[in-house]
Scaffold this motif. Sequence first.
Motif, PDB file in Angstrom:
ATOM      1  N   SER A  38       0.810  -0.940   0.198  1.00  0.00           N
ATOM      2  CA  SER A  38       0.309  -0.102   0.185  1.00  0.00           C
ATOM      3  C   SER A  38       1.248   1.679  -0.181  1.00  0.00           C
ATOM      4  O   SER A  38       1.877   1.045   0.499  1.00  0.00           O
ATOM      5  N   GLY A  39       0.031   2.516  -0.339  1.00  0.00           N
ATOM      6  CA  GLY A  39       0.864   3.544  -0.866  1.00  0.00           C
ATOM      7  C   GLY A  39       1.688   4.119   1.076  1.00  0.00           C
ATOM      8  O   GLY A  39       3.406   4.332   0.734  1.00  0.00           O
ATOM      9  N   ASP A  40       1.430   3.664   1.849  1.00  0.00           N
ATOM     10  CA  ASP A  40       2.091   4.399   2.926  1.00  0.00           C
ATOM     11  C   ASP A  40       2.958   3.053   3.676  1.00  0.00           C
ATOM     12  O   ASP A  40       4.108   3.479   4.714  1.00  0.00           O
ATOM     13  N   CYS A  44       7.599   2.308  -0.093  1.00  0.00           N
ATOM     14  CA  CYS A  44       6.854   3.133  -1.816  1.00  0.00           C
ATOM     15  C   CYS A  44       6.712   4.350  -1.288  1.00  0.00           C
ATOM     16  O   CYS A  44       7.158   4.609  -0.337  1.00  0.00           O
ATOM     17  N   GLU A  45       7.421   4.851  -2.750  1.00  0.00           N
ATOM     18  CA  GLU A  45       7.867   5.441  -2.790  1.00  0.00           C
ATOM     19  C   GLU A  45       7.688   6.476  -4.398  1.00  0.00           C
ATOM     20  O   GLU A  45       7.862   5.763  -5.438  1.00  0.00           O
ATOM     21  N   ASN A  46       6.741   7.867  -3.915  1.00  0.00           N
ATOM     22  CA  ASN A  46       6.373   8.003  -5.852  1.00  0.00           C
ATOM     23  C   ASN A  46       5.897   7.634  -6.360  1.00  0.00           C
ATOM     24  O   ASN A  46       5.886   7.170  -7.462  1.00  0.00           O
ATOM     25  N   GLY A  47       4.568   6.451  -5.959  1.00  0.00           N
ATOM     26  CA  GLY A  47       3.832   5.980  -6.208  1.00  0.00           C
ATOM     27  C   GLY A  47       4.648   4.449  -6.583  1.00  0.00           C
ATOM     28  O   GLY A  47       3.354   3.710  -7.151  1.00  0.00           O
ATOM     29  N   MET A  48       5.488   3.721  -6.625  1.00  0.00           N
ATOM     30  CA  MET A  48       6.166   2.948  -7.301  1.00  0.00           C
ATOM     31  C   MET A  48       6.722   2.142  -5.575  1.00  0.00           C
ATOM     32  O   MET A  48       7.519   3.023  -4.644  1.00  0.00           O
ATOM     33  N   PRO A  96       3.543  -0.851  -9.286  1.00  0.00           N
ATOM     34  CA  PRO A  96       2.599   0.194  -8.518  1.00  0.00           C
ATOM     35  C   PRO A  96       2.890  -0.199  -7.026  1.00  0.00           C
ATOM     36  O   PRO A  96       2.397  -1.488  -6.637  1.00  0.00           O
ATOM     37  N   GLN A  97       2.908   0.847  -6.405  1.00  0.00           N
ATOM     38  CA  GLN A  97       2.542   0.407  -4.498  1.00  0.00           C
ATOM     39  C   GLN A  97       1.541   0.642  -4.030  1.00  0.00           C
ATOM     40  O   GLN A  97       1.989  -0.035  -3.038  1.00  0.00           O
ATOM     41  N   ASP A  98       0.098   0.048  -5.263  1.00  0.00           N
ATOM     42  CA  ASP A  98      -0.828  -0.727  -4.425  1.00  0.00           C
ATOM     43  C   ASP A  98      -0.791  -1.729  -5.431  1.00  0.00           C
ATOM     44  O   ASP A  98      -1.692  -2.655  -5.074  1.00  0.00           O
TER      45      ASP A  98
END
Length: 138
Positions: A38-40, A44-48, A96-98
Amino acid sequence: MAIDLSIYKILPHREPMIMIDQFTRDSDTMGTAVKQFSGDDYGCENGMVLQGILIECVAQTIAAHHGQTNLDKADSGPAMGMLVTIDHFEFFRPVPQDAEVTIKVEKTDEIGSFHLVKGAVFHENELVASGQIKIFNA
């Protein structure tokens, strides 16, 4: 996907550094893990998802394999270890981060406490990273 709490019995890592949510020991030398990012999440950085985190996913999957093997033998469970080398790791596309990734590992050789491991990371059934690592288990 939430972390399967049984992971704490086989993996020495703790939040926020747990990079696998579920683990299955496929054989004496192979295992499979799943991680839902997940994004947090750390890494994970800048959506990736950072490439180095995918390597850590491989390292933690083989650590979980080792811990599950110990648990199955009624030993102590997780053992301390460390990533020693990274060899021929390639990244084929960003994650991707998600994303949910599947990590597959195979222990290909061992000399004492040193283990050579092949690892592959998949997203949506597509190979996104693969390579070899050497680990040391205490």
